[in-house]
Structure formats: C-alpha cells, structure tokens
Write a protein that holds these residues in place. Structure first.
Motif, mmCIF file in Angstrom:
data_model
loop_
_atom_site.group_PDB
_atom_site.id
_atom_site.type_symbol
_atom_site.label_atom_id
_atom_site.label_comp_id
_atom_site.label_asym_id
_atom_site.label_seq_id
_atom_site.Cartn_x
_atom_site.Cartn_y
_atom_site.Cartn_z
ATOM 1 N N MET A 1 -5.705 7.680 13.822
ATOM 2 C CA MET A 1 -4.859 6.672 13.182
ATOM 3 C C MET A 1 -4.061 7.331 12.039
ATOM 4 S SD MET A 1 -6.003 3.182 11.212
ATOM 5 C CE MET A 1 -6.882 4.108 9.958
ATOM 6 N N THR A 2 -2.753 7.168 12.084
ATOM 7 C CA THR A 2 -1.944 7.659 10.972
ATOM 8 C C THR A 2 -1.393 6.471 10.216
ATOM 9 O OG1 THR A 2 -1.274 9.450 12.384
ATOM 10 C CG2 THR A 2 -0.057 9.192 10.352
ATOM 11 N N LYS A 3 -1.444 6.592 8.941
ATOM 12 C CA LYS A 3 -0.925 5.504 8.121
ATOM 13 C C LYS A 3 0.036 6.058 7.105
ATOM 14 C CE LYS A 3 -3.740 1.487 8.309
ATOM 15 N NZ LYS A 3 -4.129 0.351 7.479
ATOM 16 N N HIS A 4 1.045 5.276 6.802
ATOM 17 C CA HIS A 4 2.032 5.725 5.833
ATOM 18 C C HIS A 4 2.126 4.770 4.641
ATOM 19 C CE1 HIS A 4 5.760 7.024 3.995
ATOM 20 N NE2 HIS A 4 5.439 8.205 4.504
ATOM 21 N N PHE A 5 2.069 5.378 3.477
ATOM 22 C CA PHE A 5 2.111 4.577 2.252
ATOM 23 C C PHE A 5 3.237 5.065 1.343
ATOM 24 C CE2 PHE A 5 -2.223 4.548 3.795
ATOM 25 C CZ PHE A 5 -2.535 3.208 3.758
ATOM 26 N N ASP A 6 3.637 4.228 0.427
ATOM 27 C CA ASP A 6 4.593 4.682 -0.599
ATOM 28 C C ASP A 6 3.856 5.608 -1.566
ATOM 29 O OD1 ASP A 6 6.441 3.019 0.568
ATOM 30 O OD2 ASP A 6 6.018 1.338 -0.778
ATOM 31 N N THR A 7 2.672 5.170 -1.963
ATOM 32 C CA THR A 7 1.864 5.964 -2.900
ATOM 33 C C THR A 7 0.410 5.931 -2.448
ATOM 34 O OG1 THR A 7 3.339 5.384 -4.725
ATOM 35 C CG2 THR A 7 1.158 6.189 -5.334
ATOM 36 N N GLU A 36 -17.334 4.679 -5.116
ATOM 37 C CA GLU A 36 -17.219 6.081 -5.539
ATOM 38 C C GLU A 36 -16.502 6.904 -4.489
ATOM 39 O OE1 GLU A 36 -21.154 7.206 -7.005
ATOM 40 O OE2 GLU A 36 -20.467 6.318 -8.891
ATOM 41 N N HIS A 37 -15.910 8.026 -4.907
ATOM 42 C CA HIS A 37 -15.136 8.897 -4.004
ATOM 43 C C HIS A 37 -14.148 8.065 -3.194
ATOM 44 C CE1 HIS A 37 -18.127 11.763 -5.190
ATOM 45 N NE2 HIS A 37 -19.088 11.015 -4.688
ATOM 46 N N ALA A 38 -13.310 7.353 -3.898
ATOM 47 C CA ALA A 38 -12.460 6.357 -3.253
ATOM 48 C C ALA A 38 -10.986 6.762 -3.245
ATOM 49 C CB ALA A 38 -12.626 5.020 -3.985
ATOM 50 N N ALA A 39 -10.206 5.957 -2.530
ATOM 51 C CA ALA A 39 -8.753 6.135 -2.494
ATOM 52 C C ALA A 39 -8.104 4.756 -2.413
ATOM 53 C CB ALA A 39 -8.341 6.981 -1.297
ATOM 54 N N VAL A 40 -6.864 4.671 -2.911
ATOM 55 C CA VAL A 40 -6.113 3.408 -2.861
ATOM 56 C C VAL A 40 -4.711 3.710 -2.342
ATOM 57 C CG1 VAL A 40 -5.053 1.578 -4.269
ATOM 58 C CG2 VAL A 40 -7.390 2.296 -4.748
ATOM 59 N N GLY A 41 -4.280 2.940 -1.333
ATOM 60 C CA GLY A 41 -2.926 3.085 -0.799
ATOM 61 C C GLY A 41 -2.050 1.929 -1.243
ATOM 62 N N ILE A 42 -0.777 2.246 -1.520
ATOM 63 C CA ILE A 42 0.155 1.221 -2.014
ATOM 64 C C ILE A 42 1.395 1.201 -1.116
ATOM 65 C CG2 ILE A 42 1.629 0.547 -3.968
ATOM 66 C CD1 ILE A 42 -0.434 2.210 -5.718
ATOM 67 N N LYS A 43 1.807 0.001 -0.737
ATOM 68 C CA LYS A 43 3.055 -0.143 0.025
ATOM 69 C C LYS A 43 3.807 -1.358 -0.506
ATOM 70 C CE LYS A 43 4.706 0.472 4.729
ATOM 71 N NZ LYS A 43 5.592 1.562 4.318
ATOM 72 N N ASP A 44 5.092 -1.207 -0.727
ATOM 73 C CA ASP A 44 5.943 -2.288 -1.243
ATOM 74 C C ASP A 44 5.362 -2.924 -2.506
ATOM 75 O OD1 ASP A 44 7.655 -1.850 0.912
ATOM 76 O OD2 ASP A 44 6.528 -3.234 2.192
ATOM 77 N N LYS A 407 2.542 -0.099 -12.340
ATOM 78 C CA LYS A 407 2.815 -1.548 -12.353
ATOM 79 C C LYS A 407 3.581 -1.869 -11.086
ATOM 80 C CE LYS A 407 3.060 -5.664 -14.043
ATOM 81 N NZ LYS A 407 2.158 -6.514 -13.361
ATOM 82 N N LYS A 408 3.042 -2.799 -10.306
ATOM 83 C CA LYS A 408 3.596 -3.114 -8.984
ATOM 84 C C LYS A 408 3.890 -1.825 -8.208
ATOM 85 C CE LYS A 408 5.359 -7.623 -10.301
ATOM 86 N NZ LYS A 408 6.313 -8.068 -11.308
ATOM 87 N N GLY A 409 2.950 -0.885 -8.303
ATOM 88 C CA GLY A 409 3.037 0.351 -7.521
ATOM 89 C C GLY A 409 3.884 1.451 -8.121
ATOM 90 N N LYS A 410 4.579 1.154 -9.213
ATOM 91 C CA LYS A 410 5.445 2.170 -9.830
ATOM 92 C C LYS A 410 4.769 2.778 -11.046
ATOM 93 C CE LYS A 410 9.752 1.852 -11.049
ATOM 94 N NZ LYS A 410 10.988 1.250 -11.578
ATOM 95 N N VAL A 411 4.888 4.094 -11.195
ATOM 96 C CA VAL A 411 4.318 4.719 -12.389
ATOM 97 C C VAL A 411 5.189 4.347 -13.590
ATOM 98 C CG1 VAL A 411 3.833 6.901 -13.551
ATOM 99 C CG2 VAL A 411 3.283 6.629 -11.127
ATOM 100 N N VAL A 412 4.607 3.644 -14.558
ATOM 101 C CA VAL A 412 5.375 3.237 -15.737
ATOM 102 C C VAL A 412 4.887 3.925 -17.012
ATOM 103 C CG1 VAL A 412 6.269 1.034 -14.882
ATOM 104 C CG2 VAL A 412 3.966 1.134 -15.841
ATOM 105 N N VAL A 413 3.698 4.514 -16.953
ATOM 106 C CA VAL A 413 3.170 5.239 -18.112
ATOM 107 C C VAL A 413 2.491 6.509 -17.609
ATOM 108 C CG1 VAL A 413 1.482 5.229 -20.004
ATOM 109 C CG2 VAL A 413 2.720 3.134 -19.454
ATOM 110 N N GLU A 414 2.789 7.605 -18.262
ATOM 111 C CA GLU A 414 2.097 8.845 -17.932
ATOM 112 C C GLU A 414 1.696 9.511 -19.245
ATOM 113 O OE1 GLU A 414 0.361 11.771 -15.614
ATOM 114 O OE2 GLU A 414 0.956 9.750 -15.149
#
Ligand code: IZC
Ligand code: ZN
Length: 425
Positions: A1-7, A36-44, A407-414
């Motif tokens: 399975m291949t999945k595509h995310f924005d982030t 633990e040892h997790a991941a999060v995918g973001i789209k739109d 914020k809503k998937g966009k990096v706003v603070v680094e």
C-alpha cells in the motif's frame, strides 16, 4: 500500500492523541492515551493517518518532518484570556508590594478601570496590532486555539471596538479565536450608585453583537464590589434568553457562591473557583460545566490559597487550565508556565495537566469536537516539543519547550519563531 500525504511526521517518541469521548473526568484524567514510536500523516490541513512509525515505510509526503524521538501533542488550548487591551499596569506592582490589594486598587479607580481608560483611548488599529503581538507569542508557546474577551470598554463604542479586533484576528491570524463579551467586567465610575442600569446598558448591546456575530459567549465578573450573585444571575439569564452561551468569573477572590450559580445557569465554564465551596464542587461534578482554573492569577496576586483542583478532580469535575492573560492579575501568555503552576500549586499530575490544556480546555469554549485532540479528520493543530516525554513539560518550568507548531497542517512556528514560510525538511 502506498499512501501520499502533504506532510508526514515520523519518529515520534510519544504521541499524545488525547482520544476519548467528551471532556475528561475522574479516572480518565489520570491516564493519557500515548502512542509510542508513532507517526502522523496530514492531508489538506487535516489528520489523515495516525499509527506506528514502521507502518509508514511505503508512505510518501511532500514534506517529511523527523520528530527525532520527541513528544508530539495536539495544539494547546487557552480557554480564558483578556487578549485585547490598551496600555499596561506595571505601576500596580509597586502598590501590591506595599500591601494594596487587587480589589482595593480597583476601588481607587485603578486596576481594570485604568485599562479601560487606555483601551478607550486606543484606536482599533492600535488594539489590533497589540493583540496580534500577544497572540503571536501565545502561538509560539504552542497554543493554537484561544478564547478572548472584551471588557475594557464598559461603553458601547469601546466594547464593540474590542470585539471587532477579535473578529479581525479570527479572519487574519492562524490561531483560532473564540470571542466572549465581558461588558460586565467592572462598574464604571459614572454608574457607581446604579450598577443595575449599567448592566441593562450592556445587555442592550447583545442584539448588535449577535447581528454582527461578534461574540458567542457572555461573561460577567461576579465578585465583591463588582457584580453580585443576583446581578450575575439576571445578566447571564438575559444573555441565555437571547441564545448566547455563558461563562462566569466565579469565586476568584471571595466566596460568593458563583460556582453554584455557574451550574444553576448551565454555564459552559465556571472560571477561577478559588473560593468554591464543598457544595459548589459537588454540584460541578454532577454537571457539564467545565472548571477553568487560573493558577497564574493566584500566583501573581500573591495568594496563599489556590483552587482546590485535587478535590475537584476526585469529585469528578472536568478541570481545564488557562493563563487568564490580562494586564493586571496575570500578565503572561505562557500556558506552559500554568502547567508548572498546576503541578506545584494545584498538585495536579502530568496526566491531569495535559487533559486540562487540551481536551477539557477545548470543551470549556465549545470546541471539544474540533480542537484538543489528534484524531482522523480533525484539523492538524500539532506541537512538536523539545522533550522526549510529557512529564518533562510541567517539570522544567518558565521556558518555552516548543520546537515546531503546525496549524491546520502548516508549519507556523519553528524554534520559537513565528514564520509560516520556514522550511523544516
Ligand atoms: O484587568 O484585572 N480578574 N478581571 C477579573 C481581571 C482579573 C482582569 C484585569
Ligand atoms: Zn478573567
């Protein structure tokens, strides 16, 4: 399975999803949903995947963020702030050192009333720029949803000016804002002898506030020498009759029974509650009203007494935490510091504290179904922390532990810098 995310955020050491139904109470406050040892995918702008890091091997993303084993949580929610005001009140610090109390300063025409003078004088543009400065700072501390009150006008023009600033920020700032009309914040000197007439004047503003969608909550400062229980009941009932949700500054300094009133009125939150009675706590526990505790205020007013968070949690009350950011009794935007005060002064555990600044804080402003959790389909409001475990944040106090805010998937603070264009790959 291949999945595509924005982030895709990978290599998360601890992911606090805060999953669960409704506000956290009782036993649920005592444990945290940690992956633990997790991941999060973001789209739109929304969360599209939550799972184990190893599941992401065949995933693709336009931007990969390596969390390097760090803690990841939902964006924090600050459910009680007086964000929009003119001036500042550093001169009162010296008065306090001389033993002049908060309510005595107010009685002398200072305190809230001095901020009212400065706010009346300021232009809408000036108030906007100043509020934006403070809101940027809140965001840099990991806060992605904020409640903001009026209450430094105490006249039609200035109250509306403040609410319009909040509305403009709702449209222009990445942080989500929830607006509260606090026209009943103090008695202006010209109404000293007829406060009821002042309350009627403020109630007359509700139609225009509703028409222009300038606030969804109505709040009142129920306190000695400010508004009584009877006045607060009348005022908030009138607001409810118009369709507003209500909040109440209750039992902050003196125990007047504001906690019971919050429950009686079905308030979405009762705030402060330092002087809440045992009966008030029992009634809160049997209600849907969230207890919003503001330990920064007790600290800054130099009080010995803090809200009885332990009794509340043991009784089954849903407890939230907020900064109470304001120029008098809590001049700080730092919700992380409140997490430390909650640990040290309210004796809340790290698990309880995290519930109190995410899910429960969101429910305290009617955003429980939108903010405060990392769940599939929800807005991707996420903080990556410079810490590997959640207990570290309340422990290491007074500094900003934020590494990255989305914020809503966009990096706003680094690394403490608000800049939506920062590249983090
Ligand atoms: O400006 O002093 N408690 N209202 C009720 C405040 C504090 C804000 C202020
Ligand atoms: Zn307040």
């Amino acid at each position: 399975m291949t999945k595509h995310f924005d982030t895709l955020i990978v290599n998360i050491g601890q992911l606090l999803t805060m999953e669960g139904d409704g506000p956290a109470k009782g036993e649920r406050m005592k444990t945290l949903p940690v992956l633990e040892h997790a991941a999060v995918g973001i789209k739109d702008g929304k969360i599209a995947f939550i799972g184990k890091n190893e599941e992401t091997k065949n995933f693709h993303a336009d931007r990969m963020i390596n969390a390097s084993g760090k803690l990841v949580s939902p964006g924090l929610v600050d459910p009680h702030t007086h964000l929009v005001f003119g001036g500042s009140r550093e001169h009162e610090l010296v008065l306090k050192q001389q033993g002049v109390s908060y309510l005595e300063i107010l009685k002398r025409g200072g305190g809230i009333l001095s901020t009212v003078q400065a706010t009346r004088k300021a232009s809408e543009e000036e108030l906007f720029e100043k509020a934006k400065f403070h809101l940027d700072r809140m965001l840099s501390y990991g806060v992605t949803t904020v409640e903001a009150k009026s209450g430094y006008g105490l006249d039609e023009d200035t109250e509306l000016k403040q609410l319009r600033v909040i509305k403009r920020l709702q449209n222009e700032h990445p942080v989500d804002l929830v607006s509260t009309f606090l026209g009943a914040h103090a008695i202006p000197p010209e109404y000293k002898n007829n406060p009821d007439d002042f309350l009627v004047r403020m109630l007359n503003l509700l139609d225009i506030i509703q028409k222009e969608e300038l606030a969804e909550f109505v709040d009142i400062f129920c306190e000695t020498d400010v508004f009584t229980i009877e006045q607060s009941r009348m005022f908030l009932q009138a607001a409810e009759a118009k369709g507003f949700n209500v909040k109440i500054h209750a039992d902050e300094i003196d125990s007047l029974g504001g906690t019971e009133l919050a429950v009686e009125l079905g308030a979405v939150s009762g705030d402060h509650l330092v002087g809440a009675s045992a009966a008030g706590i029992e009634r809160l526990a049997g209600s849907d009203t969230i207890a919003v505790l503001l330990p920064g205020t007790s600290f800054y007013l130099g009080k010995e007494k803090y809200a009885r968070a332990r009794d509340m949690i043991e009784a089954g009350v849903a407890v939230a935490l907020a900064t109470d950011f304001n120029p008098g009794s809590s001049p700080t935007e730092n919700l992380q510091l409140m997490m430390s005060f909650a640990a040290l002064k309210l004796k809340m555990t790290p698990e309880e504290i995290w519930h109190a600044v995410t899910v429960n804080a969101a429910y305290a402003i009617n955003r429980g179904e939108e903010a405060g959790r990392i769940a599939l389909g929800r807005k991707a409001d996420i903080v990556i922390w410079d810490a590997t475990n959640y207990a570290y944040i309340p422990y290491h106090y007074g500094v900003n532990h934020v590494k990255t805010v989305l914020k809503k998937g966009k990096v706003v603070v680094e690394r403490g810098r608000n800049d939506a264009t920062i590249s983090v790959s």
